[in-house]
Design an enzyme around this catalytic site. Structure first.
Site, short mmCIF file in Angstrom:
data_model
loop_
_atom_site.label_atom_id
_atom_site.label_comp_id
_atom_site.label_asym_id
_atom_site.label_seq_id
_atom_site.Cartn_x
_atom_site.Cartn_y
_atom_site.Cartn_z
N LYS A 1 0.84 -1.18 0.00
CA LYS A 1 0.00 0.00 0.00
C LYS A 1 0.88 1.24 0.00
CE LYS A 1 -4.31 1.61 2.12
NZ LYS A 1 -5.32 1.36 3.16
N GLU B 1 -19.68 -5.39 10.28
CA GLU B 1 -20.62 -4.53 11.00
C GLU B 1 -21.67 -5.33 11.76
OE1 GLU B 1 -18.83 -2.30 7.58
OE2 GLU B 1 -19.86 -4.23 7.78
N ARG C 1 -25.59 -1.58 7.41
CA ARG C 1 -25.37 -3.00 7.15
C ARG C 1 -25.79 -3.87 8.34
NH1 ARG C 1 -19.83 -4.21 4.28
NH2 ARG C 1 -20.68 -3.99 2.21
#
Length: 623
Positions: A282, A361, A389
């Site tokens: 990343k 979630e 969610r």
């Protein structure tokens, strides 16, 4: 000198490039990303990490005929540059410009819209099954990060894909990060593959041996089998193989030739799914992002910092830290967002009292409910659109059982440049229909800390929603104050009408009242503070006095704060009260600067004033 990138008007223009030109193209894309994102704002580190992977995908597959589905969609900037959107790229995340995520309406190369994690494999499987049912022939590829792979939805899709044996390619972009470093057993398993030097030594030795053998012969094929067998002794491939996938990897995600070889090999499996494990870094190619990928995950627009007020997220973290130090039963839970929600400051001092669940979630909410059954006071710090969610878990696992879980709902209301997938404009509506829950929203950051303290004493589910970004810069009281539940606050008095505002709309409503006063219209302004329960006594009193009520909210009007007030008035003995509700329409809100969108939807001071005069023209005429 003309850039290679300037010659790329679609994926077909990649086909004839030499290896050296491809490497140059990757460098040019990174420069374009760094230059543009540091100006417009957006996701930087994640996009820098997938440049070579994106190039390889578009060289091996034929988009849009082949379907390439990106999970989350925030790492598709290079994809946009290579699929005919190069000239529009400087408009990314700007009002009227390119979306910062994939968007089916934007390009035929965006096969599935995404802004939240863990959806790519499910969508890709649906496309692959549709292909088979229609007797068509194209490849379907899902790219998912190791952070998104922690989501239960991804495993549900992997489970069915393996069960059906559908021809589908899943690419794991493994960089050890979501927004923050990944957590969980799966992350540890992948780290073994990413960091085990034995694999890379074994790979180099066996590749040398196999490459010396006559290509295509039985001896060469046996050598490849030995190579793969040695790999399986070291790399944890069992989970993918047992799920019914052919595993390929780990692959160097910054080596275009190696990526293309693996992707072409994955295309050769005609009757079973393939899992391609790609290792990337990343922030690759930009030292600041490589050294701090969390900070450079999302970059703000290039401008002077506005003020030095603490953000609402910072106030949340500092408040929970104080509360946790005072009460050992206070804990905090988040779904892969410790930095974004402000819980990082709590985790640094009290690491065993903060739980990062990964992109989960539903699990996060029910886990908090389990903590609450045993006498703990869990704060669930979560973005408004991510809490959507877990709607079923909020109902069944928290509110139905009246468990004292506190939802700290960040990024509520208009969030700006992240756009349709991230505008937190539904929470007052989807929470307001649930029994047993208290819903509040502070007018400023000082009131936020008092509401959080108050919630710890409520002994029932509480949701506190607050906006993205800096507060108003008001001083923070040194001592917490317990606010009376369901009680509003009168900020200004006037006999002509009453403005009932909630949360971030309180400040512009006060400013609108000042503008109206200059025209001779005197307003009562109320900081409603609570959406559920409403301060019915105060609201009915001011309604009977002014006979005109205006509600203001950064939420969709359907089912929101205004709906709750209107229902209260309709059920009362009052007659003839005129009402006007100011909020967001029945549509998804596009991306753009927060102030611009507030003005567009008349949620700034000028807009509120205009709406008042339009709704009650007799006031303007009378004065």
């Amino acid at each position: 000198m003309t850039r290679i990138l300037d010659r790329i008007n679609g994926p077909e223009d990649l086909k004839g490039l030499t290896p050296s030109e491809l490497n140059e193209l990757a460098s040019e894309i990174r420069n374009e990303l760094i230059t543009t994102v540091n100006t417009t704002g957006g996701h930087l580190a994640s996009n820098l990490g997938v440049v070579e992977l994106t190039i390889a995908l578009h060289r091996v597959f034929k988009s849009p005929h082949d379907k390439i589905i990106w999970d989350v969609g925030h790492q598709t900037y290079a994809h946009k540059l290579l699929t005919g959107r190069r000239e529009l790229f400087p408009t990314i995340r700007q009002y009227g410009g390119l979306s910062g995520f994939t968007d089916r309406a934007e390009s035929p190369h965006d096969h599935f819209g995404a802004g939240h994690a863990s959806t790519s494999i499910s969508a890709a499987l649906g496309m692959a099954i549709a292909r088979d049912l229609l007797g068509e022939d194209y490849h379907v590829v899902a790219i998912i990060g190791d952070g998104a792979l922690t989501g239960g939805m991804a495993f549900e899709a992997l489970n069915q894909t393996g069960h059906l044996g559908t021809r589908l390619i899943v690419i794991l972009n493994d960089n050890g990060m979501a927004i923050s470093p990944n957590v969980g057993a799966l992350s540890k398993l992948l780290s073994r593959a990413r960091l085990d030097r034995r694999y890379y030594r074994t790979k180099e030795e066996t590749e040398r041996i196999v490459n010396r053998l006559p290509f295509g012969t039985q001896v060469w094929q046996a050598g490849r089998r030995v190579r793969d067998s040695l790999k399986s002794l070291i790399i944890p491939t069992m989970i993918w193989e047992e799920l019914g996938f052919t595993y390929l990897g780990p692959i160097d995600g910054h080596n275009i030739a190696e990526l293309e070889e693996a992707l072409n090999q994955a295309k050769e499996y005609p009757s079973r799914p393939t899992f391609v494990h790609v290792i990337t870094k990343k922030g690759k190619g930009y030292q600041p992002a490589e050294e701090d990928p969390v900070r450079f995950h999302g970059v703000g627009m290039s401008k002077e910092k506005q003020g030095r007020a603490k953000s609402y997220s910072e106030v949340l973290g500092l408040t929970i830290l104080r509360l946790a130090k005072e009460n050992p039963r206070v804990v905090a839970v988040t779904a892969a967002m410790p930095d974004g929600t402000g819980l990082n400051v709590v985790a640094r001092e009290l690491p065993h009292r903060v739980f990062d669940q990964g992109v989960c979630e539903q699990h996060t909410v029910t886990f908090a409910a389990g903590l609450a059954t045993q006498g703990f006071i869990p704060f669930v710090a979560i973005y408004s659109t991510f809490l959507q969610r877990a709607f079923d878990q909020v109902i069944h696992d928290v509110c139905l059982q009246r468990l004292p879980v506190i939802f700290a709902i960040d990024r509520a209301g208009i969030v700006g440049e992240d756009g349709k997938t991230h505008q937190g404009v539904f929470d007052l509506s989807y929470l307001g229909c649930i029994p047993n829950i208290i819903i509040a929203s502070p007018k400023d950051e000082n009131e936020l800390q008092h509401l959080l303290f108050t919630a710890t004493r409520a002994n029932c589910p509480v949701a506190i929603r607050y906006p993205k970004g800096e507060g108003l810069g008001v001083p923070l009281d040194e001592e917490f104050c317990e606010l009376p539940l369901g009680k509003a606050e009168v900020l200004r008095t006037g006999d002509d009408l009453a403005i009932l505002a909630i949360g971030a709309t309180v400040a512009p409503s006060l400013q609108a009242a000042e503008l109206l006063a200059e025209m001779g219209v005197e307003c009562t302004v109320i900081n409603a503070r609570f959406v559920k329960p409403l301060d019915s006594t105060l609201i009915l009193a001011v309604a009977s006095k002014t006979n005109r009520i205006v509600t203001v909210e950064e939420n969709v009007l359907a089912g929101g704060f205004g709906t709750q007030v209107t229902r209260l008035l309709e059920g009362s003995a009052l007659h003839g009260v005129q009402t006007a509700c100011i909020g967001l329409p029945d549509e998804f809100i596009e991306h753009g600067p927060r102030a611009l969108l507030q003005a567009k939807y008349r949620l700034d001071a000028e807009g509120i004033m205009q709406r008042v005069l339009q709704s009650f023209p007799d006031l303007a005429h009378r004065h």
